[in-house]
Write a protein that holds these residues in place. Structure first.
Motif, mmCIF file in Angstrom:
data_model
loop_
_atom_site.group_PDB
_atom_site.id
_atom_site.type_symbol
_atom_site.label_atom_id
_atom_site.label_comp_id
_atom_site.label_asym_id
_atom_site.label_seq_id
_atom_site.Cartn_x
_atom_site.Cartn_y
_atom_site.Cartn_z
ATOM 1 N N PRO A 97 137.133 -12.079 83.234
ATOM 2 C CA PRO A 97 138.540 -12.511 83.300
ATOM 3 C C PRO A 97 138.800 -13.571 84.368
ATOM 4 O O PRO A 97 139.648 -14.445 84.171
ATOM 5 C CB PRO A 97 139.283 -11.211 83.620
ATOM 6 N N VAL A 98 138.060 -13.497 85.483
ATOM 7 C CA VAL A 98 138.284 -14.484 86.552
ATOM 8 C C VAL A 98 137.984 -15.888 86.050
ATOM 9 O O VAL A 98 138.734 -16.841 86.315
ATOM 10 C CB VAL A 98 137.400 -14.148 87.772
ATOM 11 N N LEU A 99 136.897 -16.028 85.303
ATOM 12 C CA LEU A 99 136.502 -17.348 84.821
ATOM 13 C C LEU A 99 137.405 -17.846 83.696
ATOM 14 O O LEU A 99 137.507 -19.064 83.497
ATOM 15 C CB LEU A 99 135.045 -17.313 84.345
ATOM 16 N N LYS A 100 138.027 -16.952 82.982
ATOM 17 C CA LYS A 100 138.938 -17.378 81.916
ATOM 18 C C LYS A 100 140.055 -18.252 82.461
ATOM 19 O O LYS A 100 140.558 -19.145 81.782
ATOM 20 C CB LYS A 100 139.542 -16.156 81.213
ATOM 21 N N GLU A 101 140.434 -17.966 83.704
ATOM 22 C CA GLU A 101 141.499 -18.757 84.331
ATOM 23 C C GLU A 101 140.937 -19.955 85.096
ATOM 24 O O GLU A 101 141.521 -21.051 85.060
ATOM 25 C CB GLU A 101 142.294 -17.859 85.278
ATOM 26 N N LEU A 102 139.803 -19.765 85.773
ATOM 27 C CA LEU A 102 139.278 -20.823 86.631
ATOM 28 C C LEU A 102 138.684 -21.985 85.848
ATOM 29 O O LEU A 102 138.911 -23.158 86.190
ATOM 30 C CB LEU A 102 138.201 -20.251 87.559
ATOM 31 N N VAL A 103 137.902 -21.687 84.819
ATOM 32 C CA VAL A 103 137.188 -22.748 84.113
ATOM 33 C C VAL A 103 138.137 -23.788 83.522
ATOM 34 O O VAL A 103 137.931 -25.007 83.706
ATOM 35 C CB VAL A 103 136.259 -22.153 83.043
ATOM 36 N N PRO A 104 139.207 -23.417 82.796
ATOM 37 C CA PRO A 104 140.127 -24.445 82.264
ATOM 38 C C PRO A 104 140.761 -25.297 83.361
ATOM 39 O O PRO A 104 140.915 -26.520 83.204
ATOM 40 C CB PRO A 104 141.181 -23.624 81.526
ATOM 41 N N LYS A 105 141.117 -24.656 84.514
ATOM 42 C CA LYS A 105 141.700 -25.428 85.616
ATOM 43 C C LYS A 105 140.694 -26.451 86.148
ATOM 44 O O LYS A 105 141.054 -27.611 86.412
ATOM 45 C CB LYS A 105 142.130 -24.492 86.752
ATOM 46 N N ALA A 106 139.461 -26.016 86.326
ATOM 47 C CA ALA A 106 138.437 -26.922 86.842
ATOM 48 C C ALA A 106 138.189 -28.076 85.880
ATOM 49 O O ALA A 106 138.067 -29.243 86.297
ATOM 50 C CB ALA A 106 137.142 -26.146 87.092
ATOM 51 N N LEU A 160 138.676 -32.199 86.579
ATOM 52 C CA LEU A 160 137.613 -33.177 86.362
ATOM 53 C C LEU A 160 138.027 -34.221 85.330
ATOM 54 O O LEU A 160 137.691 -35.406 85.463
ATOM 55 C CB LEU A 160 136.331 -32.456 85.919
ATOM 56 N N ARG A 161 138.743 -33.821 84.288
ATOM 57 C CA ARG A 161 139.205 -34.771 83.279
ATOM 58 C C ARG A 161 140.178 -35.779 83.880
ATOM 59 O O ARG A 161 140.136 -36.978 83.556
ATOM 60 C CB ARG A 161 139.866 -34.022 82.128
ATOM 61 N N MET A 162 141.061 -35.302 84.731
ATOM 62 C CA MET A 162 142.017 -36.219 85.366
ATOM 63 C C MET A 162 141.291 -37.256 86.206
ATOM 64 O O MET A 162 141.611 -38.434 86.174
ATOM 65 C CB MET A 162 142.998 -35.430 86.250
ATOM 66 N N TYR A 163 140.294 -36.799 86.967
ATOM 67 C CA TYR A 163 139.546 -37.750 87.791
ATOM 68 C C TYR A 163 138.792 -38.754 86.931
ATOM 69 O O TYR A 163 138.804 -39.959 87.183
ATOM 70 C CB TYR A 163 138.569 -36.992 88.700
ATOM 71 N N ARG A 164 138.167 -38.285 85.858
ATOM 72 C CA ARG A 164 137.402 -39.189 84.993
ATOM 73 C C ARG A 164 138.331 -40.184 84.295
ATOM 74 O O ARG A 164 137.978 -41.332 84.054
ATOM 75 C CB ARG A 164 136.617 -38.386 83.944
ATOM 76 N N ALA A 165 139.534 -39.738 83.975
ATOM 77 C CA ALA A 165 140.491 -40.632 83.327
ATOM 78 C C ALA A 165 140.929 -41.746 84.275
ATOM 79 O O ALA A 165 141.173 -42.890 83.869
ATOM 80 C CB ALA A 165 141.700 -39.840 82.847
ATOM 81 N N GLU A 166 141.014 -41.393 85.573
ATOM 82 C CA GLU A 166 141.421 -42.401 86.552
ATOM 83 C C GLU A 166 140.282 -43.397 86.815
ATOM 84 O O GLU A 166 140.502 -44.598 86.933
ATOM 85 C CB GLU A 166 141.814 -41.719 87.863
#
Length: 600
Positions: A576-585, A589-595
């Motif tokens: 359950p911990v990773l269910k929340e953390l992985v999408p946030k991470a 990373l997507r935001m940084y790559r988009a920039e």
């Protein structure tokens, strides 16, 4: 397990079979049939009656458990005898027809009375010290013919109550041997009242041999919560604290082992030891001769001056504690003379092996006392136990070093859960905290021994919130351990680094960047190909790094976003911990790559 308010007094217990015996003697005189058989019953009952009256003489001082059991059995046999003898009185023809008595009935009764005679003779034999008897009796009374352990325990405990010192030592040794065999024997000893006389023998300061025998027996008994609680309920904790305060080292070793075992098995008793101030004598025993000689800096970065400063503080505090110790209500625990005489000179002349064993035992006791206990951990830090533990980690390899590390691991774990303890004991300018951290880092960096590195790494992780952002020397060794061949060490390093980078750590942004600067991403990516537990911890740490330092080129070059996307449904779905953390991470990373790469 002795007499309580709900039980009859022992003289009342013995008066019942005596009255029955008197009634049988009267009934025999009224018998009209089976005169020979009734006469034999009279002789047997008269013998029992005399022995019961002899037993009354010991009523004020005797060990009651076997008396109550045997008296109850004798009463049962006397009742059956009375019933049979009464059937032999003169009756009319009709009643004689319906109350047929045979010689077989008398044989049964005579056998039962013979057994009662044997029981009473055995009982008197273990109590008759004035008559030249007494002592340990290994013969079996008929009542215990099917369970010899019961009779042996009765005899040993009776000797503990009434015997000469040599008998008491022998009895304690025998009980220790019985208790070592199996749990059933342990339960019999506890149920038959063996704990209280063992504690009294432990408190007998004039005989180290007696104290060792008693401590060994109690140690063998104290391997479950019920029996540990029983020892504590008999005021065992205060006795142990006194013995630790002033007794020869070989006695203190056994008592420290007993404290460790009791603290391990019962959290209530663990806190009771803390309230009775057992930690102070343990730290004093542990620090005996611990600070002689010139200290050496473990990492090459600590100055000689700072170590001298630490040693001076240790000595000042130990001296002040000792003065307070002598003036406190616990003054009998001091290093000076006490009930058993002055043992200080004797301790100083002990062999190095005995002194080393005492330190090992005291360190283990502190470890067990600190485990899961904030209050006990606080007391250890307040008695300057941290400084002592740190010094021993540096100087004493082997079991002592391991026990000290485990004690520090428990103390730091308590500090992790308690902000007040953390702030008081592990301030950045605290000499004790500096000494502990130096030794933990030395173990992590220099000792490639997983059993020692694991508690050291856990301790550093528990202190993660106490390190300032500039304290980068702590993170580097942990990152290096991510590549350790031992999977447990690598996993614990990932867990510890996760505590530096987690959002609950105020400096998580700075620490996350430091982990990446120390090249922590590649070994984490390798851990993703390991077992599930390692994958889980590596993923958590990678998520924290992505969330808090997503603009790092190291994350981009390692294609962490791809690893996280691959784990989104595989490992993450099971935690359950990773269910929340992985999408946030992944979003970070997507935001940084988009920039950085808008064309993508």
């Amino acid at each position: 397990m002795e007499n309580n308010g709900d039980e009859k007094r022992i003289d009342e217990v013995l008066s019942s079979p005596i009255l029955l015996a008197e009634r049988i003697l009267v009934s025999v005189d009224e018998a009209a049939t089976f005169h020979a058989e009734c006469t034999e019953v009279r002789n047997q009952v008269d013998s029992i009656n005399c022995m019961l009256r002899s037993a009354v003489r010991f009523a004020g001082t005797m060990y009651e458990r076997p008396v109550r059991r045997i008296a109850a059995d004798v009463s049962k046999n006397l009742k059956r005898s009375l019933t049979l003898v009464r059937k032999c009185r003169r009756r009319n023809i009709l009643r004689r027809v319906f109350t047929i008595v045979t010689q077989a009935d008398f044989r049964k009764i005579q056998n039962l009375l013979d057994a009662s005679i044997g029981d009473m003779k055995w009982l008197l034999s273990i109590f008759d010290y004035d008559g030249g008897g007494g002592g340990i009796v290994l013969s079996l009374p008929p009542i215990a013919s099917n369970d010899p352990i019961l009779a042996w325990v009765w005899s040993f405990v009776a000797s503990l109550h009434l015997g000469q010192l040599s008998d008491r030592i022998e009895a304690a040794t025998e009980l220790a041997s019985l208790a070592e065999d199996n749990d059933r024997n342990k339960n019999i000893i506890a149920e038959e009242g063996g704990v209280l006389p063992l504690l009294k023998l432990l408190n007998y300061a004039y005989s180290p041999g007696a104290q060792i025998a008693a401590a060994t027996a109690l140690f063998n008994l104290a391997n479950n919560q019920e029996r540990v609680r029983l020892i504590a309920d008999e005021l065992g904790i205060s006795i142990m604290v006194k013995v630790l305060g002033d007794s020869p080292m070989r006695v203190q070793i056994r008592v420290a082992n007993l404290v460790a075992r009791m603290a391990e098995y019962d959290p209530v008793v663990k806190e009771g030891f803390g309230r009775e101030n057992v930690i102070r004598p343990l730290v004093m025993r542990l620090s005996f001769e611990a600070y002689i000689g010139d200290p050496k800096p473990p990492l090459g970065k600590q100055s000689i001056q700072s170590f001298v400063q630490i040693n001076n503080e240790i000595k000042r505090n130990l001296n002040s504690n000792h003065i307070h110790h002598l003036s406190s209500p616990l003054s009998s625990y001091s290093d000076g003379s006490s009930r058993g005489g002055n043992h200080r000179g004797e301790r100083e002349n002990e062999s190095p092996e005995v002194k080393h064993k005492l330190k090992i035992s005291c360190a283990e006791a502190l470890w067990m006392l600190a485990s899961g206990s904030v209050s006990n951990s606080r007391m250890i830090t307040e008695t300057k136990g941290l400084l002592c533990l740190a010094k021993l980690i540096e100087k004493e390899p082997g079991e002592l070093q391991f026990n000290c590390l485990m004690a520090i691991m428990e103390i730091t774990s308590a500090a992790e859960s308690d902000a007040e303890l953390r702030q008081a004991a592990f301030k950045t300018n605290s000499l004790a905290a500096k000494a502990v951290v130096n030794q933990l880092l030395w173990v992590v960096k220099e000792l490639d021994i997983p059993s020692l590195q694991l508690p050291a790494i856990k301790s550093i992780g528990s202190l993660a919130r106490t390190f300032p952002s500039r304290e980068t020397r702590v993170i580097g060794p942990l990152v290096q351990r991510l590549s350790h061949t031992n999977q447990d060490v690598a996993t614990e390093a990932a867990i510890a680094l996760g505590k530096f980078a987690c959002p609950e750590n105020f400096l998580h942004l700075e620490h996350s960047k430091t982990i990446i600067e120390f090249d922590g991403v590649p070994p984490l990516m390798r851990l993703l190909r390991s077992g599930e537990r390692m994958q889980f911890r590596a993923l958590i740490l990678l998520c924290y790094l992505a969330m808090h330092a997503g603009d790092s080129e190291a994350l981009e070059e390692a294609r962490v976003w791809m690893a996280l996307e691959g784990a989104d449904h595989a490992v993450a779905s099971q935690h359950p911990v990773l269910k929340e953390l992985v999408p946030k991470a992944i979003d970070h990373l997507r935001m940084y790559r988009a920039e950085v790469h808008p064309h993508r």
